[in-house]
Design a protein around this motif. Structure first.
Motif, PDB file in Angstrom:
ATOM      1  N   TYR A   8       0.846  -1.182   0.000  1.00 38.99           N
ATOM      2  CA  TYR A   8       0.000   0.000   0.000  1.00 38.99           C
ATOM      3  C   TYR A   8       0.883   1.234   0.000  1.00 38.99           C
ATOM      4  O   TYR A   8       1.884   1.306   0.713  1.00 38.99           O
ATOM      5  N   VAL A   9       0.500   2.213  -0.802  1.00 40.74           N
ATOM      6  CA  VAL A   9       1.282   3.431  -0.957  1.00 40.74           C
ATOM      7  C   VAL A   9       0.440   4.605  -0.477  1.00 40.74           C
ATOM      8  O   VAL A   9      -0.721   4.750  -0.855  1.00 40.74           O
ATOM      9  N   ILE A  10       1.038   5.427   0.378  1.00 44.81           N
ATOM     10  CA  ILE A  10       0.361   6.631   0.859  1.00 44.81           C
ATOM     11  C   ILE A  10       0.973   7.810   0.123  1.00 44.81           C
ATOM     12  O   ILE A  10       2.189   7.993   0.127  1.00 44.81           O
ATOM     13  N   GLU A  11       0.136   8.606  -0.518  1.00 39.99           N
ATOM     14  CA  GLU A  11       0.615   9.755  -1.272  1.00 39.99           C
ATOM     15  C   GLU A  11       0.788  10.953  -0.353  1.00 39.99           C
ATOM     16  O   GLU A  11      -0.018  11.202   0.527  1.00 39.99           O
ATOM     17  N   ILE A  12       1.875  11.680  -0.566  1.00 45.55           N
ATOM     18  CA  ILE A  12       2.173  12.897   0.173  1.00 45.55           C
ATOM     19  C   ILE A  12       2.017  14.063  -0.798  1.00 45.55           C
ATOM     20  O   ILE A  12       2.644  14.065  -1.856  1.00 45.55           O
ATOM     21  N   PRO A  13       1.201  15.064  -0.461  1.00 47.01           N
ATOM     22  CA  PRO A  13       1.039  16.206  -1.365  1.00 47.01           C
ATOM     23  C   PRO A  13       2.376  16.902  -1.628  1.00 47.01           C
ATOM     24  O   PRO A  13       3.196  17.075  -0.718  1.00 47.01           O
ATOM     25  N   ARG A  14       2.617  17.275  -2.883  1.00 48.26           N
ATOM     26  CA  ARG A  14       3.852  17.930  -3.300  1.00 48.26           C
ATOM     27  C   ARG A  14       4.169  19.151  -2.438  1.00 48.26           C
ATOM     28  O   ARG A  14       5.310  19.405  -2.083  1.00 48.26           O
ATOM     29  N   GLN A  15       3.138  19.909  -2.039  1.00 45.69           N
ATOM     30  CA  GLN A  15       3.374  21.130  -1.266  1.00 45.69           C
ATOM     31  C   GLN A  15       4.036  20.849   0.081  1.00 45.69           C
ATOM     32  O   GLN A  15       4.767  21.681   0.595  1.00 45.69           O
ATOM     33  N   GLN A  19       7.311  22.977   0.750  1.00 44.77           N
ATOM     34  CA  GLN A  19       7.291  23.931   1.851  1.00 44.77           C
ATOM     35  C   GLN A  19       8.210  23.500   2.993  1.00 44.77           C
ATOM     36  O   GLN A  19       8.290  24.166   4.015  1.00 44.77           O
ATOM     37  N   GLY A  20       8.906  22.384   2.817  1.00 41.18           N
ATOM     38  CA  GLY A  20       9.886  21.981   3.807  1.00 41.18           C
ATOM     39  C   GLY A  20       9.333  21.186   4.968  1.00 41.18           C
ATOM     40  O   GLY A  20      10.023  20.973   5.952  1.00 41.18           O
ATOM     41  N   GLY A  21       8.082  20.733   4.883  1.00 43.68           N
ATOM     42  CA  GLY A  21       7.508  19.955   5.972  1.00 43.68           C
ATOM     43  C   GLY A  21       8.149  18.587   6.109  1.00 43.68           C
ATOM     44  O   GLY A  21       8.363  18.084   7.205  1.00 43.68           O
ATOM     45  N   ILE A  22       8.475  17.963   4.974  1.00 45.21           N
ATOM     46  CA  ILE A  22       9.116  16.650   4.966  1.00 45.21           C
ATOM     47  C   ILE A  22      10.089  16.603   3.804  1.00 45.21           C
ATOM     48  O   ILE A  22      10.027  17.423   2.901  1.00 45.21           O
ATOM     49  N   SER A  23      10.992  15.632   3.841  1.00 43.11           N
ATOM     50  CA  SER A  23      12.005  15.505   2.794  1.00 43.11           C
ATOM     51  C   SER A  23      11.998  14.093   2.234  1.00 43.11           C
ATOM     52  O   SER A  23      11.961  13.126   2.996  1.00 43.11           O
ATOM     53  N   PRO A  24      12.077  13.961   0.909  1.00 43.69           N
ATOM     54  CA  PRO A  24      12.152  12.617   0.312  1.00 43.69           C
ATOM     55  C   PRO A  24      13.378  11.878   0.836  1.00 43.69           C
ATOM     56  O   PRO A  24      14.430  12.464   1.074  1.00 43.69           O
ATOM     57  N   GLY A  25      13.228  10.591   1.070  1.00 39.82           N
ATOM     58  CA  GLY A  25      14.343   9.768   1.531  1.00 39.82           C
ATOM     59  C   GLY A  25      14.472   9.695   3.040  1.00 39.82           C
ATOM     60  O   GLY A  25      15.168   8.834   3.553  1.00 39.82           O
ATOM     61  N   ASP A  26      13.836  10.626   3.780  1.00 39.60           N
ATOM     62  CA  ASP A  26      13.889  10.580   5.239  1.00 39.60           C
ATOM     63  C   ASP A  26      12.883   9.552   5.745  1.00 39.60           C
ATOM     64  O   ASP A  26      11.912   9.226   5.075  1.00 39.60           O
ATOM     65  N   THR A  77      16.050  19.983  18.678  1.00 43.01           N
ATOM     66  CA  THR A  77      16.963  19.182  17.863  1.00 43.01           C
ATOM     67  C   THR A  77      17.682  20.093  16.889  1.00 43.01           C
ATOM     68  O   THR A  77      17.430  21.299  16.857  1.00 43.01           O
ATOM     69  N   LEU A  78      18.572  19.507  16.088  1.00 44.26           N
ATOM     70  CA  LEU A  78      19.259  20.253  15.047  1.00 44.26           C
ATOM     71  C   LEU A  78      18.727  19.832  13.684  1.00 44.26           C
ATOM     72  O   LEU A  78      18.462  18.649  13.451  1.00 44.26           O
ATOM     73  N   GLY A  79      18.610  20.802  12.784  1.00 46.93           N
ATOM     74  CA  GLY A  79      18.201  20.516  11.419  1.00 46.93           C
ATOM     75  C   GLY A  79      19.390  20.085  10.579  1.00 46.93           C
ATOM     76  O   GLY A  79      20.538  20.071  11.043  1.00 46.93           O
ATOM     77  N   GLU A  80      19.124  19.752   9.327  1.00 48.98           N
ATOM     78  CA  GLU A  80      20.163  19.289   8.415  1.00 48.98           C
ATOM     79  C   GLU A  80      21.256  20.335   8.201  1.00 48.98           C
ATOM     80  O   GLU A  80      22.402  19.995   7.934  1.00 48.98           O
TER      81      GLU A  80
END
Length: 124
Positions: A8-15, A19-26, A77-80
C-alpha cells in the motif's frame, strides 16, 4: 492510499515537500486512523465541501507567530543545516540560527511561512 504490487502506498502532497515539511528519503513514522461508516464513501460534492471547509479553517488559523514577534523557545533538535529546531503551538516549527538542543532562548521571528518560521537568538 492505493495498492501497488502487493503493498500500500500513501501519497504525500507535493506542497508538503516544497514547503519543507518533509524531505524525500527521510524516515517518518505515521499513524493511520480508521473509522467505520454505515454510509458509502462521500460523493464528489461532499469531498469538495470537506476540502473547502478544512482549507478555510487552516487559512483562518495561519501560523501562530508573526514577523517581529519576540518569544521564548526551547531548541529540541538540530536541522540538516545545523540550525536549532523548536516547536510551538500546534507543532509549528521555528528554525533558530545558532540554537543548540536543550537551549531555552528568546528569539525574534524574522521570516514567517505557512509551515515554518525563521528566527534569530536575541537573548540566552
Amino acid at each position: 492510499m492505493t495498492e501497488q504490487n502487493g503493498s500500500y502506498v500513501i501519497e504525500i502532497p507535493r506542497q508538503e515537500i516544497e514547503q519543507g515539511g518533509i524531505s524525500p528519503g527521510d524516515l517518518y513514522r505515521i499513524g493511520v486512523l480508521t473509522h467505520q461508516s454505515s454510509s458509502p464513501r462521500p460523493t464528489e460534492n461532499e469531498n469538495e465541501t470537506r476540502s473547502s471547509s478544512r482549507s478555510d479553517s487552516d487559512r483562518q488559523q495561519g501560523p501562530p507567530v508573526n514577523e517581529g514577534d519576540t518569544i521564548e523557545v526551547t531548541i529540541e533538535t538540530l536541522g540538516e543545516q545545523g540550525d536549532g529546531i523548536a516547536k510551538v503551538e500546534r507543532g509549528y516549527v521555528i528554525i533558530v540560527s545558532g540554537g543548540q538542543p536543550g537551549d531555552t532562548v528568546l528569539v525574534e521571528i524574522e521570516n514567517v511561512r505557512e509551515n515554518v518560521a525563521f528566527a534569530e537568538i536575541i537573548s540566552n
